[in-house]
Design an enzyme around this catalytic site. Structure first.
Site, PDB file in Angstrom:
ATOM      1  N   ASP A  68      42.498  15.349 147.223  1.00  0.00           N
ATOM      2  CA  ASP A  68      43.888  15.110 147.606  1.00  0.00           C
ATOM      3  C   ASP A  68      43.948  13.729 148.251  1.00  0.00           C
ATOM      4  O   ASP A  68      43.023  13.350 148.973  1.00  0.00           O
ATOM      5  CB  ASP A  68      44.357  16.202 148.594  1.00  0.00           C
ATOM      6  CG  ASP A  68      45.866  16.307 148.654  1.00  0.00           C
ATOM      7  OD1 ASP A  68      46.512  15.308 149.009  1.00  0.00           O
ATOM      8  OD2 ASP A  68      46.404  17.380 148.339  1.00  0.00           O
ATOM      9  N   TYR A  75      60.409  12.547 137.220  1.00  0.00           N
ATOM     10  CA  TYR A  75      59.421  13.591 137.549  1.00  0.00           C
ATOM     11  C   TYR A  75      59.245  14.538 136.358  1.00  0.00           C
ATOM     12  O   TYR A  75      58.110  14.840 135.956  1.00  0.00           O
ATOM     13  CB  TYR A  75      59.882  14.340 138.804  1.00  0.00           C
ATOM     14  CG  TYR A  75      59.122  15.613 139.091  1.00  0.00           C
ATOM     15  CD1 TYR A  75      57.787  15.583 139.480  1.00  0.00           C
ATOM     16  CD2 TYR A  75      59.751  16.857 138.969  1.00  0.00           C
ATOM     17  CE1 TYR A  75      57.095  16.763 139.752  1.00  0.00           C
ATOM     18  CE2 TYR A  75      59.070  18.034 139.238  1.00  0.00           C
ATOM     19  CZ  TYR A  75      57.739  17.982 139.625  1.00  0.00           C
ATOM     20  OH  TYR A  75      57.062  19.143 139.890  1.00  0.00           O
ATOM     21  N   LYS A 101      55.871  15.144 134.196  1.00  0.00           N
ATOM     22  CA  LYS A 101      55.241  16.464 134.017  1.00  0.00           C
ATOM     23  C   LYS A 101      55.083  16.766 132.523  1.00  0.00           C
ATOM     24  O   LYS A 101      54.097  17.369 132.106  1.00  0.00           O
ATOM     25  CB  LYS A 101      56.049  17.563 134.721  1.00  0.00           C
ATOM     26  CG  LYS A 101      56.095  17.464 136.234  1.00  0.00           C
ATOM     27  CD  LYS A 101      54.745  17.493 136.935  1.00  0.00           C
ATOM     28  CE  LYS A 101      54.111  18.851 137.012  1.00  0.00           C
ATOM     29  NZ  LYS A 101      52.880  18.823 137.880  1.00  0.00           N
ATOM     30  N   ILE A 113      73.853  23.573 157.220  1.00  0.00           N
ATOM     31  CA  ILE A 113      73.173  23.300 155.955  1.00  0.00           C
ATOM     32  C   ILE A 113      74.145  22.632 154.981  1.00  0.00           C
ATOM     33  O   ILE A 113      75.362  22.756 155.135  1.00  0.00           O
ATOM     34  CB  ILE A 113      72.546  24.585 155.352  1.00  0.00           C
ATOM     35  CG1 ILE A 113      73.599  25.671 155.152  1.00  0.00           C
ATOM     36  CG2 ILE A 113      71.411  25.088 156.207  1.00  0.00           C
ATOM     37  CD1 ILE A 113      73.045  26.915 154.474  1.00  0.00           C
ATOM     38  N   ILE A 166      75.430  21.913 151.048  1.00  0.00           N
ATOM     39  CA  ILE A 166      75.422  22.369 149.656  1.00  0.00           C
ATOM     40  C   ILE A 166      76.016  21.256 148.800  1.00  0.00           C
ATOM     41  O   ILE A 166      77.104  20.757 149.077  1.00  0.00           O
ATOM     42  CB  ILE A 166      76.224  23.676 149.495  1.00  0.00           C
ATOM     43  CG1 ILE A 166      75.500  24.820 150.199  1.00  0.00           C
ATOM     44  CG2 ILE A 166      76.436  24.001 148.016  1.00  0.00           C
ATOM     45  CD1 ILE A 166      76.172  26.177 150.075  1.00  0.00           C
TER      46      ILE A 166
HETATM   47  N1  LIG Z   1      57.055  23.453 144.821  1.00  0.00           N
HETATM   48  C1  LIG Z   1      57.684  23.799 143.714  1.00  0.00           C
HETATM   49  O1  LIG Z   1      58.771  24.402 143.761  1.00  0.00           O
HETATM   50  C2  LIG Z   1      57.075  23.486 142.357  1.00  0.00           C
HETATM   51  C3  LIG Z   1      57.744  23.933 141.216  1.00  0.00           C
HETATM   52  C4  LIG Z   1      57.227  23.652 139.966  1.00  0.00           C
HETATM   53  C5  LIG Z   1      56.019  22.985 139.848  1.00  0.00           C
HETATM   54  N2  LIG Z   1      55.388  22.544 140.964  1.00  0.00           N
HETATM   55  C6  LIG Z   1      54.113  21.816 140.772  1.00  0.00           C
HETATM   56  O2  LIG Z   1      53.136  22.395 141.612  1.00  0.00           O
HETATM   57  C7  LIG Z   1      52.220  21.398 142.058  1.00  0.00           C
HETATM   58  C8  LIG Z   1      52.110  21.438 143.563  1.00  0.00           C
HETATM   59  O3  LIG Z   1      53.392  21.186 144.140  1.00  0.00           O
HETATM   60  P1  LIG Z   1      53.696  21.379 145.688  1.00  0.00           P
HETATM   61  O4  LIG Z   1      55.062  21.881 145.812  1.00  0.00           O
HETATM   62  O5  LIG Z   1      52.572  22.125 146.299  1.00  0.00           O
HETATM   63  O6  LIG Z   1      53.720  19.861 146.160  1.00  0.00           O
HETATM   64  P2  LIG Z   1      52.952  19.157 147.372  1.00  0.00           P
HETATM   65  O7  LIG Z   1      53.531  17.782 147.487  1.00  0.00           O
HETATM   66  O8  LIG Z   1      52.975  20.020 148.563  1.00  0.00           O
HETATM   67  O9  LIG Z   1      51.465  19.076 146.800  1.00  0.00           O
HETATM   68  C9  LIG Z   1      51.001  18.051 145.940  1.00  0.00           C
HETATM   69  C10 LIG Z   1      49.680  17.560 146.505  1.00  0.00           C
HETATM   70  O10 LIG Z   1      49.140  16.567 145.624  1.00  0.00           O
HETATM   71  C11 LIG Z   1      48.666  15.471 146.409  1.00  0.00           C
HETATM   72  N3  LIG Z   1      48.734  14.285 145.547  1.00  0.00           N
HETATM   73  C12 LIG Z   1      49.845  13.701 145.036  1.00  0.00           C
HETATM   74  N4  LIG Z   1      49.509  12.657 144.266  1.00  0.00           N
HETATM   75  C13 LIG Z   1      48.146  12.583 144.282  1.00  0.00           C
HETATM   76  C14 LIG Z   1      47.200  11.715 143.688  1.00  0.00           C
HETATM   77  N5  LIG Z   1      47.575  10.707 142.903  1.00  0.00           N
HETATM   78  N6  LIG Z   1      45.886  11.940 143.919  1.00  0.00           N
HETATM   79  C15 LIG Z   1      45.468  12.971 144.704  1.00  0.00           C
HETATM   80  N7  LIG Z   1      46.324  13.823 145.307  1.00  0.00           N
HETATM   81  C16 LIG Z   1      47.644  13.617 145.095  1.00  0.00           C
HETATM   82  C17 LIG Z   1      49.595  15.424 147.618  1.00  0.00           C
HETATM   83  O11 LIG Z   1      49.055  14.757 148.737  1.00  0.00           O
HETATM   84  C18 LIG Z   1      49.829  16.905 147.879  1.00  0.00           C
HETATM   85  O12 LIG Z   1      48.869  17.435 148.768  1.00  0.00           O
HETATM   86  C19 LIG Z   1      52.730  20.061 141.508  1.00  0.00           C
HETATM   87  O13 LIG Z   1      51.982  19.750 140.358  1.00  0.00           O
HETATM   88  C20 LIG Z   1      54.181  20.341 141.154  1.00  0.00           C
HETATM   89  O14 LIG Z   1      54.593  19.539 140.080  1.00  0.00           O
HETATM   90  C21 LIG Z   1      55.886  22.781 142.220  1.00  0.00           C
END
Ligand SMILES: NC(=O)c1ccc[n+]([C@@H]2O[C@H](COP(=O)([O-])OP(=O)(O)OC[C@H]3O[C@@H](n4cnc5c(N)ncnc54)[C@H](O)[C@@H]3O)[C@@H](O)[C@H]2O)c1
Length: 307
Positions: free
Chosen positions: A34, A146, A150, A205, A207
């Site tokens: 990370d 984004y 993805k 909040i 909206i």
């Molecule tokens: N939270 C949601 O609702 C949601 C929904 C759909 C998909 N996702 C996917 O789930 C995954 C996790 O999301 P999250 O909500 O936990 O986000 P988050 O930001 O809490 O976690 C992402 C982590 O990746 C690390 N990171 C980012 N870029 C990096 C890089 N280049 N090298 C190393 N580390 C890096 C960040 O420091 C962070 O700890 C992501 O891939 C996101 O696209 C999340």
């Protein structure tokens, strides 16, 4: 399921840290990569080995090689998941989100012992679907940087599987909520986190638009269970699974749980109107279904934060 050597990227983030906790609880040996760009060290399980690395950096390929030695499973969650930030800084985010994925995949194919690469993708690849529920075979139509990044992650995983035989599964998470939601300060459009932040700091909040836009909200514990089930499943060929509840909940309905004044603001241009998972394939093939209802999950989440 004991003592697998596992790499979790993004393991200091919201979902990643919960996944790491569970994998360690199950007796596995977990390494986390990370860069702490949105993640926090305090989220990280003390039993995990931690390596601070930006996967998109020039040094990443060299650093990754020894880390991946003997790793059997790779969960790739590291992404900058901030809609507005990615729209405003597409090149920087491309480097982290797309180049980072490419660096990781390239290093993985050099390690033939890798049994599966599990990609955390998102419903944002679908964009604004025409139908209320959306199945995995719907055409991708991202509306944001984004979402596009993805899609690129998914395409690369697919190609690495086709060209080089990297075993893989792609999970499209819907709206994830739950504990340790540190990204309340970011602009990921997760209404539960944004409402919590605004209630705490402004005692009201916000909206955007009429609030009739709906979300498919999945509790993070259900997400973690689905992700581990994908690792243990018989799928290796880049199969895509929606990980959602199939039950839409409107922003207005979510707001009611917060029991505080509401201010309406203009609709945001990138806001998705509706996106609910068609969960048939996931139920039938992955045998996963959510166990935590939104009512139960959101009440627990609010209670934990004393809101
Ligand atoms: N939270 C949601 O609702 C949601 C929904 C759909 C998909 N996702 C996917 O789930 C995954 C996790 O999301 P999250 O909500 O936990 O986000 P988050 O930001 O809490 O976690 C992402 C982590 O990746 C690390 N990171 C980012 N870029 C990096 C890089 N280049 N090298 C190393 N580390 C890096 C960040 O420091 C962070 O700890 C992501 O891939 C996101 O696209 C999340």
């Amino acid at each position: 399921m004991k003592h697998k050597k596992i790499l979790v990227t993004g393991g200091a983030g919201f979902i990643g840290s919960h996944l790491v906790d569970e994998l360690i609880k199950l007796g596995n040996d977990v390494t986390v990569i990370d860069d702490l760009s949105t993640g926090k060290l305090k989220n990280l399980n003390k039993k995990a080995k931690f390596i601070k690395l930006n996967l998109g950096s020039a040094s990443a390929p060299k650093v990754l090689r020894p880390i991946l030695k003997n790793v059997s499973y790779v969960f790739h969650l590291a992404t900058i998941p901030r809609i507005q930030h990615c729209n405003e800084h597409p090149v920087e985010c491309h480097s982290a989100n797309v180049n980072g994925t490419l660096n990781l995949l390239s290093a993985c194919v050099k390690n033939k012992q890798i049994k599966k690469f599990i990609l955390a993708s998102t419903c944002m690849v679908y964009g604004n679907p025409a139908h209320l529920t959306i199945s995995e075979d719907a055409q991708n139509n991202p509306q944001t940087m984004y979402g596009a990044q993805k899609c690129m992650q998914e395409i690369y995983v697919n190609i690495f599987t086709k060209l080089y035989g990297l075993p893989s599964v792609v999970l499209r998470y819907f709206g994830v909520y739950g504990t340790k939601r540190h990204s309340e300060t970011g602009s990921y459009p997760n209404v539960a986190a944004a409402f919590s932040r605004d209630k705490k700091t402004k005692n009201k909040i916000f909206i955007y638009g009429d609030g009739k836009q709906s979300r498919d909200m999945v509790h993070v514990f259900d997400i973690v269970r689905a992700t581990i089930m994908a690792m243990n499943s018989e799928f290796y060929g880049g199969e895509v699974f929606n990980i959602g509840t199939g039950k839409p909940v409107t922003v207005n309905e979510i707001a009611k749980y917060y029991n505080c004044p509401i201010e309406h603001q203009d609709a945001r241009p990138h806001d998705i109107r509706r996106c609910t998972a068609d969960t048939k394939k996931t139920k039938k093939l992955l045998h996963w279904e959510p166990r935590i209802s939104f009512d139960q999950g959101i009440r627990g989440y609010l209670e934990e934060q004393s809101l």
